[in-house]
Design an enzyme around this catalytic site. Structure first.
Site, PDB file in Angstrom:
ATOM      1  N   VAL A 243      -5.654  -2.822   0.426  1.00 55.44           N
ATOM      2  CA  VAL A 243      -6.651  -2.257   1.348  1.00 55.44           C
ATOM      3  C   VAL A 243      -7.480  -3.370   1.991  1.00 55.44           C
ATOM      4  O   VAL A 243      -8.063  -4.194   1.287  1.00 55.44           O
ATOM      5  CB  VAL A 243      -7.620  -1.292   0.616  1.00 55.44           C
ATOM      6  CG1 VAL A 243      -8.632  -0.702   1.591  1.00 55.44           C
ATOM      7  CG2 VAL A 243      -6.864  -0.177  -0.075  1.00 55.44           C
TER       8      VAL A 243
ATOM      9  N   LYS B 144       0.820  -1.235   0.000  1.00 51.71           N
ATOM     10  CA  LYS B 144       0.000   0.000   0.000  1.00 51.71           C
ATOM     11  C   LYS B 144       0.838   1.262   0.000  1.00 51.71           C
ATOM     12  O   LYS B 144       0.459   2.259  -0.611  1.00 51.71           O
ATOM     13  CB  LYS B 144      -0.971   0.024   1.179  1.00 51.71           C
ATOM     14  CG  LYS B 144      -0.334  -0.196   2.531  1.00 51.71           C
ATOM     15  CD  LYS B 144      -0.821  -1.477   3.100  1.00 51.71           C
ATOM     16  CE  LYS B 144      -0.076  -1.880   4.337  1.00 51.71           C
ATOM     17  NZ  LYS B 144      -0.493  -3.178   4.820  1.00 51.71           N
TER      18      LYS B 144
ATOM     19  N   ASP C  60      -0.574   3.999   7.838  1.00 52.12           N
ATOM     20  CA  ASP C  60      -1.039   2.843   7.066  1.00 52.12           C
ATOM     21  C   ASP C  60      -2.489   3.065   6.607  1.00 52.12           C
ATOM     22  O   ASP C  60      -2.817   2.885   5.431  1.00 52.12           O
ATOM     23  CB  ASP C  60      -0.922   1.588   7.952  1.00 52.12           C
ATOM     24  CG  ASP C  60      -1.486   0.341   7.317  1.00 52.12           C
ATOM     25  OD1 ASP C  60      -0.785  -0.271   6.498  1.00 52.12           O
ATOM     26  OD2 ASP C  60      -2.647  -0.009   7.622  1.00 52.12           O
TER      27      ASP C  60
ATOM     28  N   GLY D  40       2.393 -10.917  16.660  1.00 49.18           N
ATOM     29  CA  GLY D  40       2.774 -10.721  15.251  1.00 49.18           C
ATOM     30  C   GLY D  40       1.847  -9.776  14.501  1.00 49.18           C
ATOM     31  O   GLY D  40       1.882  -9.697  13.282  1.00 49.18           O
TER      32      GLY D  40
ATOM     33  N   GLY E 177      -2.793 -10.770   7.490  1.00 48.81           N
ATOM     34  CA  GLY E 177      -2.432 -12.163   7.752  1.00 48.81           C
ATOM     35  C   GLY E 177      -2.094 -12.893   6.461  1.00 48.81           C
ATOM     36  O   GLY E 177      -2.455 -12.431   5.371  1.00 48.81           O
TER      37      GLY E 177
ATOM     38  N   LYS F  33      -4.113   3.629   2.668  1.00 46.92           N
ATOM     39  CA  LYS F  33      -5.249   2.836   2.172  1.00 46.92           C
ATOM     40  C   LYS F  33      -6.417   3.750   1.781  1.00 46.92           C
ATOM     41  O   LYS F  33      -7.116   3.493   0.799  1.00 46.92           O
ATOM     42  CB  LYS F  33      -5.689   1.839   3.249  1.00 46.92           C
ATOM     43  CG  LYS F  33      -4.638   0.769   3.525  1.00 46.92           C
ATOM     44  CD  LYS F  33      -4.966   0.005   4.787  1.00 46.92           C
ATOM     45  CE  LYS F  33      -4.004  -1.150   4.992  1.00 46.92           C
ATOM     46  NZ  LYS F  33      -4.163  -1.784   6.313  1.00 46.92           N
TER      47      LYS F  33
HETATM   48  N1  LIG Z   1       1.483  -9.123   6.367  1.00 47.13           N
HETATM   49  C1  LIG Z   1       0.233  -8.750   6.078  1.00 47.13           C
HETATM   50  O1  LIG Z   1      -0.740  -9.216   6.696  1.00 47.13           O
HETATM   51  C2  LIG Z   1      -0.031  -7.774   4.963  1.00 47.13           C
HETATM   52  C3  LIG Z   1      -1.359  -7.423   4.647  1.00 47.13           C
HETATM   53  C4  LIG Z   1      -1.619  -6.562   3.574  1.00 47.13           C
HETATM   54  C5  LIG Z   1      -0.553  -6.042   2.855  1.00 47.13           C
HETATM   55  N2  LIG Z   1       0.736  -6.366   3.210  1.00 47.13           N
HETATM   56  C6  LIG Z   1       1.835  -5.795   2.413  1.00 47.13           C
HETATM   57  O2  LIG Z   1       2.500  -6.859   1.744  1.00 47.13           O
HETATM   58  C7  LIG Z   1       3.880  -6.580   1.606  1.00 47.13           C
HETATM   59  C8  LIG Z   1       4.669  -7.751   2.188  1.00 47.13           C
HETATM   60  O3  LIG Z   1       4.370  -7.894   3.569  1.00 47.13           O
HETATM   61  P1  LIG Z   1       4.899  -9.132   4.421  1.00 47.13           P
HETATM   62  O4  LIG Z   1       4.196  -9.071   5.722  1.00 47.13           O
HETATM   63  O5  LIG Z   1       4.812 -10.388   3.623  1.00 47.13           O
HETATM   64  O6  LIG Z   1       6.437  -8.734   4.626  1.00 47.13           O
HETATM   65  P2  LIG Z   1       7.630  -9.658   5.126  1.00 47.13           P
HETATM   66  O7  LIG Z   1       7.108 -10.857   5.835  1.00 47.13           O
HETATM   67  O8  LIG Z   1       8.567  -8.760   5.838  1.00 47.13           O
HETATM   68  O9  LIG Z   1       8.314 -10.167   3.761  1.00 47.13           O
HETATM   69  C9  LIG Z   1       8.978  -9.314   2.898  1.00 47.13           C
HETATM   70  C10 LIG Z   1       9.678 -10.135   1.838  1.00 47.13           C
HETATM   71  O10 LIG Z   1      10.270  -9.253   0.906  1.00 47.13           O
HETATM   72  C11 LIG Z   1      11.626  -9.624   0.686  1.00 47.13           C
HETATM   73  N3  LIG Z   1      12.368  -8.383   0.391  1.00 47.13           N
HETATM   74  C12 LIG Z   1      12.479  -7.286   1.159  1.00 47.13           C
HETATM   75  N4  LIG Z   1      13.200  -6.346   0.510  1.00 47.13           N
HETATM   76  C13 LIG Z   1      13.541  -6.871  -0.672  1.00 47.13           C
HETATM   77  C14 LIG Z   1      14.280  -6.419  -1.782  1.00 47.13           C
HETATM   78  N5  LIG Z   1      14.832  -5.198  -1.781  1.00 47.13           N
HETATM   79  N6  LIG Z   1      14.422  -7.230  -2.839  1.00 47.13           N
HETATM   80  C15 LIG Z   1      13.887  -8.461  -2.845  1.00 47.13           C
HETATM   81  N7  LIG Z   1      13.156  -8.965  -1.825  1.00 47.13           N
HETATM   82  C16 LIG Z   1      12.996  -8.176  -0.756  1.00 47.13           C
HETATM   83  C17 LIG Z   1      12.081 -10.280   1.960  1.00 47.13           C
HETATM   84  O11 LIG Z   1      13.141 -11.147   1.656  1.00 47.13           O
HETATM   85  P3  LIG Z   1      13.869 -12.090   2.760  1.00 47.13           P
HETATM   86  O12 LIG Z   1      12.862 -13.148   3.058  1.00 47.13           O
HETATM   87  O13 LIG Z   1      15.057 -12.593   2.072  1.00 47.13           O
HETATM   88  O14 LIG Z   1      14.149 -11.188   3.927  1.00 47.13           O
HETATM   89  C18 LIG Z   1      10.800 -11.026   2.375  1.00 47.13           C
HETATM   90  O15 LIG Z   1      10.731 -12.291   1.766  1.00 47.13           O
HETATM   91  C19 LIG Z   1       4.104  -5.246   2.325  1.00 47.13           C
HETATM   92  O16 LIG Z   1       4.130  -4.205   1.384  1.00 47.13           O
HETATM   93  C20 LIG Z   1       2.911  -5.118   3.246  1.00 47.13           C
HETATM   94  O17 LIG Z   1       2.569  -3.761   3.506  1.00 47.13           O
HETATM   95  C21 LIG Z   1       1.011  -7.225   4.227  1.00 47.13           C
END
Ligand SMILES: NC(=O)c1ccc[n+]([C@@H]2O[C@H](COP(=O)([O-])OP(=O)(O)OC[C@H]3O[C@@H](n4cnc5c(N)ncnc54)[C@H](OP(=O)(O)O)[C@@H]3O)[C@@H](O)[C@H]2O)c1
Length: 414
Positions: A131, A104, A200, A186, A301, A204
């Protein structure tokens, strides 16, 4: 059989969820898309980390390797932050790939550029997961509410803030204790600023505004306040009045202006947000034909978010065009009506406009006044705090009575 080749950028919570659903729902995907969906590559930051990825899948930290694949149809992005993500997705579109993103922050800043570029290259952009996690609010606005004129959208868009407010109320805990629990579960990052200060939800809201109205409010005019100033004392006083604090993002049309706010407000029992608790999200869409609809569900999640991305993967792979057209209607620019407020921090007569006679809970008053009066009051009395109570009229029936003796109406809880 033809195959659809997908690259997943980021293999964290969301990226891994997308990978696992592509394996577990291969048959369903093949049925709706008419092609076998295959993950060709995953982009990560640290290649040395052990991951449960099939040996045929390219795992790399070099995006150029992914762009160089002989076939690449869709790039699914789940990395954190604006860059290098925006650059990667720009290159992916220029390679004529459809893109799907959950990011987002990046999309609030660069969504318009990506959508324009995608139009030029005849590809589609999916951004449902940016969102409200698993709730299909973007698709509802894009595909299902095409003729309705939307006047306002309101939502509980940040699960972390909602979780903290729920914990503070239910377990009588402080903000700090509830934040710690959110981090242990978490739900909150080590640095929770984006969530608890409203950034955040702000990102959105801007994305929702673009999809509902075709444009955004001027970012600098949007009132943004997080939940860090909500104390146990405020929560307890609200609860005695059968009101609950919710962190609500709003965007609406006034004349031809778009206005936005992201802040803590109060809701009574009759409001659909009253029972939205914990990490749940909810979105209210107000429109002229259907009236108000409320969508509610998991806002974050692994699987809820990945579910939104998988549905987007289907949406872009059949290269759907956005159907919603933005009629340039003007809503009526009305004189700001009086609103209902919970106020705190004044005693007795404060000015000729507002005379507080009754205290429903010691030090707290429910009043009806125009916002500008409250703003004026806050300039004179630094300690004053005030919170809007949404759709309070419905809560009045049987719960509050009007005290007519005041120059401004005060409401006493029965
Ligand atoms: N978590 C949620 O519930 C949720 C919900 C809605 C939206 N989002 C959005 O979804 C996105 C991902 O969230 P997440 O919770 O999955 O994050 P996360 O668990 O921190 O995972 C991020 C991933 O991106 C990789 N990464 C980070 N920087 C990088 C780069 N420069 N080049 C290549 N790979 C890179 C990391 O690699 P490594 O594994 O090698 O560290 C990791 O695998 C975010 O933008 C977040 O705002 C998340």
């Amino acid at each position: 059989m033809t195959v659809l080749k997908v690259a997943i950028l980021g293999f964290g919570t969301v990226g891994e969820g997308v990978y696992r659903i592509i394996q577990s729902h291969a048959d369903e995907l093949q049925k709706v898309i008419g092609k076998k969906v295959e993950v060709a590559a995953c982009l990560v930051k640290n290649k040395q980390k052990a991951r449960d990825i099939h040996e045929n899948v390219l795992v790399t930290d070099d995006f150029e390797e992914i762009l160089g694949l002989p076939q690449l149809d869709i790039v699914v992005e789940a990395i954190v932050g604006k860059e290098p993500t925006f650059t990667y997705l720009t290159k992916a579109i220029q390679r004529r790939c459809h893109i799907v993103t959950a990011n987002k922050e990046m999309f609030a800043h660069h969504g318009n550029e990506l959508l324009e570029l995608a139009k030029e290259y005849h590809v589609s952009v999916g951004f449902e997961a940016t969102v409200a996690g698993g709730i299909p609010v973007i698709q509802t606005l894009r595909q299902l509410l095409q003729v309705n004129r939307i006047s306002k959208i309101q939502g509980i868009l940040n699960g972390t803030s909602n979780f903290i407010l729920t914990e503070m109320r239910e377990k009588k805990q402080s903000f700090a204790e509830s934040l710690l629990l959110a981090q242990r579960n978490g739900y909150a990052e080590a640095d929770p600023t984006n969530d608890v200060e409203g950034f955040d939800a702000f990102y959105k809201t801007m994305i929702l505004s673009r999809i509902a109205f075709g444009e955004e409010p001027d970012w600098l005019t949007v009132e943004r306040e997080g939940i860090t100033g909500i104390t146990s004392e405020l929560i307890n006083a609200a609860e005695k009045l059968e009101l609950r604090f919710k962190h609500v993002a709003s965007v609406w049309k006034e004349g031809n202006r778009i206005i936005g706010s992201v802040k803590p407000v109060l809701v009574g029992k009759e409001h659909p947000f009253y029972h939205v608790e914990g990490v749940e999200n909810a979105v209210n869409v107000h429109s002229d034909i259907v009236g108000r609809i409320t969508l509610q569900g998991p806002g974050a999640g692994m699987f809820p978010t990945a579910s939104a991305m998988i549905e987007d993967l289907v949406y872009v792979s059949v290269n759907q065009k956005d159907k919603r057209c933005f009629s340039q209607y003007q809503s009526q620019a009305k004189e700001q009506p009086d609103e209902f407020w919970l106020i705190h921090g004044i005693k007795g007569t404060v000015n000729s406009q507002i005379t507080v006679i009754e205290e429903p809970v010691e030090g707290f008053f429910v009043i009806k006044a125009a916002k500008k009066e409250l703003e004026h009051l806050a300039l004179q009395h630094k300690a004053v705090r005030y919170f809007s109570i949404l759709e309070f009229e419905k809560s009045l029936v049987g719960q509050f009575e009007i005290n007519e003796n005041s120059s401004i109406q005060t409401f006493i809880h029965i």
